[in-house]
Motif scaffolding. Structure first.
Motif, PDB file in Angstrom:
ATOM      1  N   LEU A 191      25.483  19.384 -53.872  1.00  0.00           N
ATOM      2  CA  LEU A 191      24.200  19.648 -53.236  1.00  0.00           C
ATOM      3  C   LEU A 191      24.244  20.852 -52.314  1.00  0.00           C
ATOM      4  O   LEU A 191      23.246  21.566 -52.171  1.00  0.00           O
ATOM      5  N   GLN A 192      25.381  21.113 -51.688  1.00  0.00           N
ATOM      6  CA  GLN A 192      25.503  22.313 -50.851  1.00  0.00           C
ATOM      7  C   GLN A 192      25.292  23.569 -51.685  1.00  0.00           C
ATOM      8  O   GLN A 192      24.606  24.509 -51.274  1.00  0.00           O
ATOM      9  N   MET A 193      25.900  23.597 -52.873  1.00  0.00           N
ATOM     10  CA  MET A 193      25.792  24.790 -53.716  1.00  0.00           C
ATOM     11  C   MET A 193      24.398  24.910 -54.327  1.00  0.00           C
ATOM     12  O   MET A 193      23.859  26.017 -54.455  1.00  0.00           O
ATOM     13  N   GLY A 203      32.178  28.293 -51.523  1.00  0.00           N
ATOM     14  CA  GLY A 203      31.343  28.658 -52.661  1.00  0.00           C
ATOM     15  C   GLY A 203      29.864  28.704 -52.341  1.00  0.00           C
ATOM     16  O   GLY A 203      29.132  29.539 -52.886  1.00  0.00           O
ATOM     17  N   ASN A 204      29.385  27.819 -51.445  1.00  0.00           N
ATOM     18  CA  ASN A 204      27.951  27.831 -51.142  1.00  0.00           C
ATOM     19  C   ASN A 204      27.558  29.106 -50.398  1.00  0.00           C
ATOM     20  O   ASN A 204      26.504  29.683 -50.651  1.00  0.00           O
ATOM     21  N   GLU A 205      28.416  29.599 -49.478  1.00  0.00           N
ATOM     22  CA  GLU A 205      28.106  30.858 -48.809  1.00  0.00           C
ATOM     23  C   GLU A 205      28.213  32.042 -49.773  1.00  0.00           C
ATOM     24  O   GLU A 205      27.449  33.007 -49.679  1.00  0.00           O
ATOM     25  N   ARG A 265      27.272  27.020 -61.920  1.00  0.00           N
ATOM     26  CA  ARG A 265      28.092  26.084 -62.696  1.00  0.00           C
ATOM     27  C   ARG A 265      29.574  26.372 -62.515  1.00  0.00           C
ATOM     28  O   ARG A 265      30.393  25.444 -62.453  1.00  0.00           O
ATOM     29  N   ARG A 266      29.944  27.665 -62.433  1.00  0.00           N
ATOM     30  CA  ARG A 266      31.359  27.995 -62.253  1.00  0.00           C
ATOM     31  C   ARG A 266      31.883  27.442 -60.930  1.00  0.00           C
ATOM     32  O   ARG A 266      32.920  26.783 -60.892  1.00  0.00           O
ATOM     33  N   TRP A 267      31.154  27.724 -59.849  1.00  0.00           N
ATOM     34  CA  TRP A 267      31.626  27.264 -58.547  1.00  0.00           C
ATOM     35  C   TRP A 267      31.629  25.737 -58.468  1.00  0.00           C
ATOM     36  O   TRP A 267      32.567  25.133 -57.937  1.00  0.00           O
TER      37      TRP A 267
END
Length: 463
Positions: free
Chosen positions: A118-120, A55-57, A72-74
């Protein structure tokens, strides 16, 4: 280039501070206790890699990657999945591994905040090109871990440092760690760091607000996309199927990358004694702090490389120029410093650190080769390289673990000295895997003439 360097140096500084905090904890507690903590945290991080689903990528490269609804979705999907995975692991697997339920629970909470939330958040801030806030978040993460160390063993570490520098002697009560809340140092450390990282994640949600982009995305969500059918409109609260598909591709890459460094703590836990697990964990923490530099450069250039490889030369020069002196200095100086700082309590530390320094050096060039493959849209080739390396790493580690246990059982002693030689062989496996991946990635690179012709064809098609 200056923005890329600043972004990467802040990531390196933050990871370095976190690694230093881990070294302080390793000095303060016995190797067995630190080995248990390292195992629990690495299993929790693995669950976090699974739960992110890339999700972060996806937030970095999708059109609506800067919108609050997408974030928020991811995060909602990722954290919900993480909770299910953590509960299943705690009930079904953690008892079999002998991990403390308390330690694992707070390691899981810490990893949920750091590896999912935190990644996202950082991906969204990077997409918005708010690099100052990205740097602020990385510093806050490292400060949260440092505060946890101070709460867990701060006074004891202070007196140990005074003893080390001045030669003064203190009573055992002053130099023995005792954490807050009447708990041992390791439980105190993971509890405080988990709570602090959750607070940092909440702050990051506030810092990543973008009123105009969020209002536009929410208006689009309310009105519905033009041409969307009723079924699609009812599913707008979740990422689209295309986003999930793209995330799965990134997930495979993240899982393969996890196997190269962090999975070695888990594999060492299956093969060797807790003290040796702790040695691998200490070394992994040091090397991973340096490994962050080329990978953070990759994350900086990733949105730009989706449109071509014009910025790739910058990446190659910076990453390659940094890898050689750092890995060389690490192999020569860090073993002596680590042995002196940890008072020789962690066995085989020097050998382990030199082996993983070589892993870092080769992997810096592997990352450069993978970036080139990504720029050329050869993601299938990159995944094949990573799958081969991960198979060698995991298969080799499990094979050595099984051989070590069989030899130990045959001799009637699970701690047989035969395991020492196997430990040296164990450290050779990631080096071999990185060399194989680098060779494969170089072979998959197209020739200059073919690459130039492809570039001309793309230009003609765009014209």
């Amino acid at each position: 280039m200056s923005e890329a360097l600043i972004f990467s140096l802040f990531n390196l500084m933050a990871r370095g501070l976190s690694s230093a905090a881990g070294l302080l904890l390793a000095r303060a507690v016995a190797p067995e206790a630190f080995g248990e903590y390292a195992l629990a945290l690495n299993y929790a991080v693995l669950l976090g890699v699974l739960a992110r689903m890339g999700g972060n990528e996806v937030l970095l490269v999708t059109r609506d990657g800067a919108s609050a609804p997408a974030l928020r979705r991811w995060m909602g999907v990722g954290i919900s999945l993480y909770v299910l995975l953590a509960i299943g692991f705690a009930v079904g697997i953690a008892p079999l591994l002998g991990l403390s339920a308390f330690i694992f629970a707070f390691c899981a909470l810490r990893a949920a905040a750091e590896q999912v939330g935190l990644q996202m958040i950082n991906s969204r801030l990077q997409r918005q090109e708010r690099l100052g806030r990205v740097n602020l978040m990385t510093v806050l993460i490292s400060l949260a871990v440092a505060i946890a160390v101070a709460c867990a063993a701060g006074p004891a570490l202070y007196h140990q440092g005074v003893e080390l520098v001045t030669g003064a002697e203190f009573s055992a009560d002053l130099t023995t760690p005792a954490g807050m809340f009447g708990l041992a140092p390791v439980p105190t450390f993971v509890m405080v760091s988990a709570i602090a990282l959750v607070i940092v994640m909440a702050l990051g949600m506030w810092l990543s607000r973008d009123a105009l982009a969020d209002a536009r995305a929410e208006a689009d969500a309310a009105a519905g996309h033009e041409g969307a059918d009723q079924e699609g409109a009812g599913q707008r609260r979740l990422p689209s199927k295309a986003d999930f598909a793209r995330g799965r591709g990134f997930l495979y890459n993240n899982l393969m990358s996890f196997a190269y460094l962090q999975a070695w703590v888990i594999l060492a836990g299956l093969a060797f004694a807790p003290a040796q697990v702790a040695s691998v964990s200490v070394v992994t923490s040091i090397v991973f702090a340096l490994y962050v530099f080329p990978t953070s450069l990759y994350r900086y250039y990733l949105p730009k490389l989706t449109h071509g490889d014009a910025r790739l030369k910058e990446y190659l020069v910076i990453a390659s120029g940094f890898a050689l002196p750092v890995a060389g200095g690490l192999a020569l100086i860090a073993p002596w410093l680590a042995e002196h700082f940890l008072s020789g309590a962690y066995p085989r530390l020097t050998l382990t650190l030199r082996a993983f320094a070589l892993v870092y050096l080769v992997h810096a060039f592997v990352t450069c080769a993978f970036t080139r493959l990504a720029a050329l849209r050869l993601n299938g080739k990159r995944l094949l390289c990573q799958s081969t390396g991960a198979t060698l790493v995991v298969g080799g580690g499990l094979a050595i673990a099984a051989l070590n246990h069989s030899l130990g059982n045959a001799s009637g002693d699970t701690g047989s000295l035969l395991g020492v030689d196997l430990y040296s062989l164990f450290l050779c496996v990631p080096v071999a895997a990185e060399v194989v991946m680098l060779a494969m990635a170089i072979l998959f690179q197209p020739s200059l003439s073919r690459g130039g012709k492809a570039h001309e064809d793309n230009a003609a098609a765009s014209a």
